[in-house]
Enzyme design. Structure first.
Site, PDB file in Angstrom:
ATOM      1  N   ARG A   1     -38.220  27.124   7.224  1.00 37.43           N
ATOM      2  CA  ARG A   1     -39.479  27.422   6.095  1.00 37.43           C
ATOM      3  C   ARG A   1     -40.767  26.444   6.706  1.00 37.43           C
ATOM      4  O   ARG A   1     -40.481  26.412   7.068  1.00 37.43           O
ATOM      5  CB  ARG A   1     -38.919  26.662   5.212  1.00 37.43           C
ATOM      6  CG  ARG A   1     -37.323  26.714   5.149  1.00 37.43           C
ATOM      7  CD  ARG A   1     -36.733  26.024   3.527  1.00 37.43           C
ATOM      8  NE  ARG A   1     -37.656  24.517   3.110  1.00 37.43           N
ATOM      9  CZ  ARG A   1     -37.420  24.069   2.275  1.00 37.43           C
ATOM     10  NH1 ARG A   1     -36.865  24.848   0.785  1.00 37.43           N
ATOM     11  NH2 ARG A   1     -37.370  22.429   1.832  1.00 37.43           N
TER      12      ARG A   1
ATOM     13  N   THR B   1     -44.898  27.055   1.466  1.00 40.31           N
ATOM     14  CA  THR B   1     -43.908  28.128   0.042  1.00 40.31           C
ATOM     15  C   THR B   1     -42.665  28.103   0.417  1.00 40.31           C
ATOM     16  O   THR B   1     -42.049  28.521  -0.619  1.00 40.31           O
ATOM     17  CB  THR B   1     -45.162  29.947   1.172  1.00 40.31           C
ATOM     18  OG1 THR B   1     -43.778  29.245   2.056  1.00 40.31           O
ATOM     19  CG2 THR B   1     -45.826  29.729   1.495  1.00 40.31           C
TER      20      THR B   1
ATOM     21  N   ASP C   1     -35.091  15.484   4.786  1.00 44.63           N
ATOM     22  CA  ASP C   1     -35.840  17.152   5.764  1.00 44.63           C
ATOM     23  C   ASP C   1     -34.183  16.155   7.070  1.00 44.63           C
ATOM     24  O   ASP C   1     -34.440  15.570   7.285  1.00 44.63           O
ATOM     25  CB  ASP C   1     -36.411  16.970   6.497  1.00 44.63           C
ATOM     26  CG  ASP C   1     -36.867  18.043   7.620  1.00 44.63           C
ATOM     27  OD1 ASP C   1     -36.363  18.270   8.364  1.00 44.63           O
ATOM     28  OD2 ASP C   1     -38.129  18.627   7.189  1.00 44.63           O
TER      29      ASP C   1
ATOM     30  N   ASP D   1     -35.135  16.985  10.847  1.00 46.79           N
ATOM     31  CA  ASP D   1     -35.935  15.953  11.321  1.00 46.79           C
ATOM     32  C   ASP D   1     -35.460  14.514  11.300  1.00 46.79           C
ATOM     33  O   ASP D   1     -34.966  14.064  12.742  1.00 46.79           O
ATOM     34  CB  ASP D   1     -36.801  15.801  10.306  1.00 46.79           C
ATOM     35  CG  ASP D   1     -38.563  16.853  10.735  1.00 46.79           C
ATOM     36  OD1 ASP D   1     -38.404  17.487  11.558  1.00 46.79           O
ATOM     37  OD2 ASP D   1     -39.190  16.655  10.302  1.00 46.79           O
TER      38      ASP D   1
HETATM   39  C1  PRP Z   1     -33.758  23.984   6.436  1.00 46.07           C
HETATM   40  C2  PRP Z   1     -32.577  23.254   6.931  1.00 46.07           C
HETATM   41  C3  PRP Z   1     -32.423  24.827   6.186  1.00 46.07           C
HETATM   42  C4  PRP Z   1     -33.360  25.413   5.238  1.00 46.07           C
HETATM   43  C5  PRP Z   1     -32.774  25.040   3.495  1.00 46.07           C
HETATM   44  O1  PRP Z   1     -34.193  24.043   7.417  1.00 46.07           O
HETATM   45  O2  PRP Z   1     -31.806  23.308   7.686  1.00 46.07           O
HETATM   46  O3  PRP Z   1     -31.793  26.089   7.414  1.00 46.07           O
HETATM   47  O4  PRP Z   1     -34.067  24.483   5.569  1.00 46.07           O
HETATM   48  O5  PRP Z   1     -33.466  25.326   3.291  1.00 46.07           O
HETATM   49  P1  PRP Z   1     -33.231  26.745   2.333  1.00 46.07           P
HETATM   50  O6  PRP Z   1     -32.746  27.362   1.143  1.00 46.07           O
HETATM   51  O7  PRP Z   1     -34.895  27.278   1.076  1.00 46.07           O
HETATM   52  O8  PRP Z   1     -34.163  28.441   2.967  1.00 46.07           O
HETATM   53  P2  PRP Z   1     -35.688  24.233   8.240  1.00 46.07           P
HETATM   54  O9  PRP Z   1     -36.766  25.500   8.273  1.00 46.07           O
HETATM   55  O10 PRP Z   1     -36.140  22.899   8.053  1.00 46.07           O
HETATM   56  O11 PRP Z   1     -35.629  24.408   9.957  1.00 46.07           O
HETATM   57  P3  PRP Z   1     -35.169  23.064  10.724  1.00 46.07           P
HETATM   58  O12 PRP Z   1     -33.553  23.261  10.949  1.00 46.07           O
HETATM   59  O13 PRP Z   1     -35.493  23.601  12.470  1.00 46.07           O
HETATM   60  O14 PRP Z   1     -35.359  21.687  10.508  1.00 46.07           O
HETATM   61  N1  URA Z   2     -34.079  21.387   4.137  1.00 49.15           N
HETATM   62  C1  URA Z   2     -34.207  20.221   4.433  1.00 49.15           C
HETATM   63  O1  URA Z   2     -33.852  19.746   5.476  1.00 49.15           O
HETATM   64  N2  URA Z   2     -34.172  19.141   3.123  1.00 49.15           N
HETATM   65  C2  URA Z   2     -34.093  19.727   2.166  1.00 49.15           C
HETATM   66  O2  URA Z   2     -34.027  18.648   0.822  1.00 49.15           O
HETATM   67  C3  URA Z   2     -34.355  21.058   1.553  1.00 49.15           C
HETATM   68  C4  URA Z   2     -34.222  22.144   3.017  1.00 49.15           C
END
Ligand code: PRP
Ligand code: URA
Length: 209
Positions: free
Chosen positions: A103, A107, A199, A202
């Protein structure tokens, strides 16, 4: 029938409380992610078909069971990897497909950076693993990708979901069942799940420091 299965179990509530706590360290966060994931995956696999097979115990002949359906796990990189380890404990032979989505911090729109699926998804039960269902954009893209490769039987396993994300998936893919440990209040102005747990990637991978 609702496509959302909210798995409301005391062990999940206990572990989720630890996951939500901002003071939980990486080690404990990983441990409780595994506990919650295992309970959810048990529910997501509840209706798997079984074949009866004759087996011999040390004492006698009896009837055993083998899983008939072919399951494919699809963790959404990166955070979905956290749920693949517990899934693999149950079904170590299951093929694994990958999709990488990230993400944009401003945005909240996810961009795909990787995709690799096993062939012939049409006759498989595809279980998508992603701990956070926020806007739903990442899971929407993932479901579209696996269906584009022929998948017909698709479910999602998530730890925390926002109502907005659930609604998006229900509107677009009403056939996809979502197994979830908690449905939170809303998304905040940064599109984070609220109260949520922050997050997930993270915190699981220790990259928040
Ligand atoms: C996070 C999470 C989902 C997504 C959810 O991933 O693991 O995949 O956000 O958000 P959404 O429903 O609004 O799409 P992120 O993009 O932070 O990447 P990561 O898994 O690499 O930390
Ligand atoms: N991704 C995360 O890891 N946490 C949130 O709350 C939303 C998206």
């Amino acid at each position: 029938m609702s496509t959302v299965r909210h798995i409301d179990h005391p062990l999940i509530k206990h572990s989720l409380t630890i996951l939500r706590n901002k003071d939980t360290n990486t080690d404990i966060f990983r441990r409780h992610t595994a506990i919650v994931s295992k309970i959810l995956i048990m529910e997501a696999s509840r209706n798997l078909s079984l074949n009866e097979i004759p087996i011999n115990t040390p004492l006698t002949e009896t009837t055993g069971y083998e899983i008939l359906e072919s399951i494919v796990f699809v963790p959404v990189l990166r955070a979905g990897i956290s749920m693949l380890f517990p899934a693999r404990d149950f079904l170590p032979w299951a093929p694994v497909g990958f999709i990488g989505l990230e993400r944009d911090e401003q945005t909240a729109i996810a961009t795909e950076y990787y995709q690799k699926f096993p062939k012939n998804l049409a006759d498989k039960q595809v279980i998508i693993l992603d701990p956070m269902l926020a806007t739903g954009g990442s899971l929407l893209d993932t479901i579209t990708a696996v269906k584009g490769k022929g998948a017909k039987n698709v479910s999602c396993v998530c730890i925390v979901a926002a109502p907005e994300g659930i609604q998006l998936l229900q509107e677009n893919y009403p056939d996809v069942v979502i197994y979830v440990a908690a449905i939170d209040e809303k998304l905040n102005s940064q599109k984070y799940i609220y109260p949520g747990l922050g997050d997930f990637g993270d915190r699981y991978f220790g990259t928040q420091l």
